[in-house]
Design a protein around this motif. Structure first.
Motif, PDB file in Angstrom:
ATOM      1  N   SER A   3       0.844  -1.186   0.000  1.00 12.53           N
ATOM      2  CA  SER A   3       0.000   0.000   0.000  1.00 12.53           C
ATOM      3  C   SER A   3       0.883   1.241   0.000  1.00 12.53           C
ATOM      4  O   SER A   3       1.938   1.260   0.614  1.00 12.53           O
ATOM      5  N   LYS A   4       0.421   2.237  -0.705  1.00  9.95           N
ATOM      6  CA  LYS A   4       1.124   3.514  -0.729  1.00  9.95           C
ATOM      7  C   LYS A   4       0.276   4.518   0.025  1.00  9.95           C
ATOM      8  O   LYS A   4      -0.906   4.703  -0.274  1.00  9.95           O
ATOM      9  N   ALA A  16      -9.044  14.155  -5.706  1.00 14.37           N
ATOM     10  CA  ALA A  16      -8.199  13.678  -6.802  1.00 14.37           C
ATOM     11  C   ALA A  16      -7.596  12.316  -6.478  1.00 14.37           C
ATOM     12  O   ALA A  16      -7.586  11.413  -7.334  1.00 14.37           O
ATOM     13  N   LEU A  17      -7.117  12.131  -5.269  1.00 14.54           N
ATOM     14  CA  LEU A  17      -6.487  10.873  -4.885  1.00 14.54           C
ATOM     15  C   LEU A  17      -7.482   9.719  -4.823  1.00 14.54           C
ATOM     16  O   LEU A  17      -7.123   8.570  -5.075  1.00 14.54           O
ATOM     17  N   LEU A  18      -8.732  10.016  -4.509  1.00 11.56           N
ATOM     18  CA  LEU A  18      -9.738   8.953  -4.433  1.00 11.56           C
ATOM     19  C   LEU A  18     -10.139   8.407  -5.800  1.00 11.56           C
ATOM     20  O   LEU A  18     -10.847   7.413  -5.882  1.00 11.56           O
ATOM     21  N   THR A  19      -9.666   9.032  -6.862  1.00  8.70           N
ATOM     22  CA  THR A  19      -9.934   8.497  -8.205  1.00  8.70           C
ATOM     23  C   THR A  19      -8.976   7.356  -8.550  1.00  8.70           C
ATOM     24  O   THR A  19      -9.208   6.629  -9.512  1.00  8.70           O
ATOM     25  N   GLY A  22      -8.455   1.327  -6.086  1.00  6.93           N
ATOM     26  CA  GLY A  22      -8.183   0.757  -4.770  1.00  6.93           C
ATOM     27  C   GLY A  22      -7.923   1.785  -3.693  1.00  6.93           C
ATOM     28  O   GLY A  22      -7.456   1.441  -2.611  1.00  6.93           O
ATOM     29  N   SER A  23      -8.213   3.048  -3.960  1.00 10.44           N
ATOM     30  CA  SER A  23      -7.933   4.082  -2.976  1.00 10.44           C
ATOM     31  C   SER A  23      -8.941   4.050  -1.841  1.00 10.44           C
ATOM     32  O   SER A  23     -10.085   3.640  -2.016  1.00 10.44           O
ATOM     33  N   ARG A  24      -8.459   4.480  -0.690  1.00  7.38           N
ATOM     34  CA  ARG A  24      -9.322   4.515   0.485  1.00  7.38           C
ATOM     35  C   ARG A  24      -8.773   5.529   1.467  1.00  7.38           C
ATOM     36  O   ARG A  24      -7.569   5.762   1.544  1.00  7.38           O
ATOM     37  N   ILE A  25      -9.657   6.133   2.229  1.00 10.00           N
ATOM     38  CA  ILE A  25      -9.277   7.151   3.209  1.00 10.00           C
ATOM     39  C   ILE A  25      -8.871   6.486   4.515  1.00 10.00           C
ATOM     40  O   ILE A  25      -9.524   5.546   4.967  1.00 10.00           O
ATOM     41  N   ARG A  40      -3.039  -0.881  -2.760  1.00 11.25           N
ATOM     42  CA  ARG A  40      -3.998   0.139  -2.371  1.00 11.25           C
ATOM     43  C   ARG A  40      -3.305   1.486  -2.290  1.00 11.25           C
ATOM     44  O   ARG A  40      -2.122   1.574  -1.994  1.00 11.25           O
ATOM     45  N   TYR A  41      -4.094   2.496  -2.514  1.00  9.00           N
ATOM     46  CA  TYR A  41      -3.644   3.863  -2.311  1.00  9.00           C
ATOM     47  C   TYR A  41      -4.399   4.391  -1.109  1.00  9.00           C
ATOM     48  O   TYR A  41      -5.616   4.521  -1.144  1.00  9.00           O
ATOM     49  N   LEU A  42      -3.679   4.643  -0.059  1.00  9.90           N
ATOM     50  CA  LEU A  42      -4.286   5.123   1.167  1.00  9.90           C
ATOM     51  C   LEU A  42      -4.115   6.631   1.241  1.00  9.90           C
ATOM     52  O   LEU A  42      -3.005   7.144   1.148  1.00  9.90           O
ATOM     53  N   VAL A  43      -5.231   7.316   1.395  1.00 12.94           N
ATOM     54  CA  VAL A  43      -5.241   8.772   1.437  1.00 12.94           C
ATOM     55  C   VAL A  43      -5.373   9.180   2.895  1.00 12.94           C
ATOM     56  O   VAL A  43      -6.444   9.053   3.492  1.00 12.94           O
ATOM     57  N   ASP A  44      -4.277   9.644   3.470  1.00 14.40           N
ATOM     58  CA  ASP A  44      -4.246  10.024   4.886  1.00 14.40           C
ATOM     59  C   ASP A  44      -4.791  11.443   5.031  1.00 14.40           C
ATOM     60  O   ASP A  44      -4.193  12.400   4.559  1.00 14.40           O
ATOM     61  N   ILE A  45      -5.938  11.564   5.693  1.00 17.75           N
ATOM     62  CA  ILE A  45      -6.581  12.874   5.867  1.00 17.75           C
ATOM     63  C   ILE A  45      -6.359  13.449   7.258  1.00 17.75           C
ATOM     64  O   ILE A  45      -6.940  14.472   7.613  1.00 17.75           O
ATOM     65  N   SER A  46      -5.505  12.814   8.060  1.00 18.14           N
ATOM     66  CA  SER A  46      -5.332  13.241   9.447  1.00 18.14           C
ATOM     67  C   SER A  46      -4.802  14.668   9.582  1.00 18.14           C
ATOM     68  O   SER A  46      -4.981  15.286  10.619  1.00 18.14           O
TER      69      SER A  46
END
Length: 147
Positions: A3-4, A16-19, A22-25, A40-46
């Motif tokens: 996962s990145k 943009a990243l959620l497109t 396999g992306s997920r927050i 997976r592409y993990l979008v860190d929103i912290s």
């Protein structure tokens, strides 16, 4: 596979990243499992500003999705006006309380499950996008969460 993790600094970046496939927050990351076979592409929103906190606005209490379970468990406002929610947050282990967020708790059916307390109070969630928002009852949100 691996996962990145990419940190998002602004809401526009999240969209943009959620497109990506396999992306997920993620935020606290307490329910994340690195054992996935798929990339997976993990979008860190912290790090997004303005998505945490507990505020009273008139007769309503507003909680940001990045509010930690620890902040909820220790909130005098929640203890006074929503004690079941403060107690639900306090039930999680210390590690989960410190890193876990309300948004992640609602999406993951985690220990310290706040959904029942919110459901009993008739809570509404405000879902915001870059250009719009909508309110839904908590029970509709739980039925539509991808797990």
């Amino acid at each position: 596979m691996h996962s990145k993790i990419t940190s998002a600094g602004k809401i526009q970046e999240v969209s943009a990243l959620l497109t990506l496939p396999g992306s997920r927050i993620i935020a606290g990351g307490t329910t994340f499992s690195p054992d996935s076979e798929e990339e997976r592409y993990l979008v860190d929103i912290s790090g997004l500003e303005g998505l945490d906190g507990i505020k009273q606005k008139g007769t309503r209490i507003e909680l940001g999705s990045l509010t930690s379970l620890s902040a909820m468990a220790n909130s005098m406002l929640l203890r006074a006006y929503a004690p079941a929610l403060a107690e639900a947050a306090a039930e999680a282990s210390a590690e989960i309380r410190d890193r876990g967020t309300l948004g992640g708790n609602l999406a993951a059916e985690a220990i310290g499950d706040c959904a029942a307390a919110l459901l009993a109070s008739g809570a509404k969630l405000t879902i915001r996008t870059e250009s719009d928002f909508r309110e839904i009852l908590i029970d509709r949100f739980r039925k539509n969460v991808k797990r």
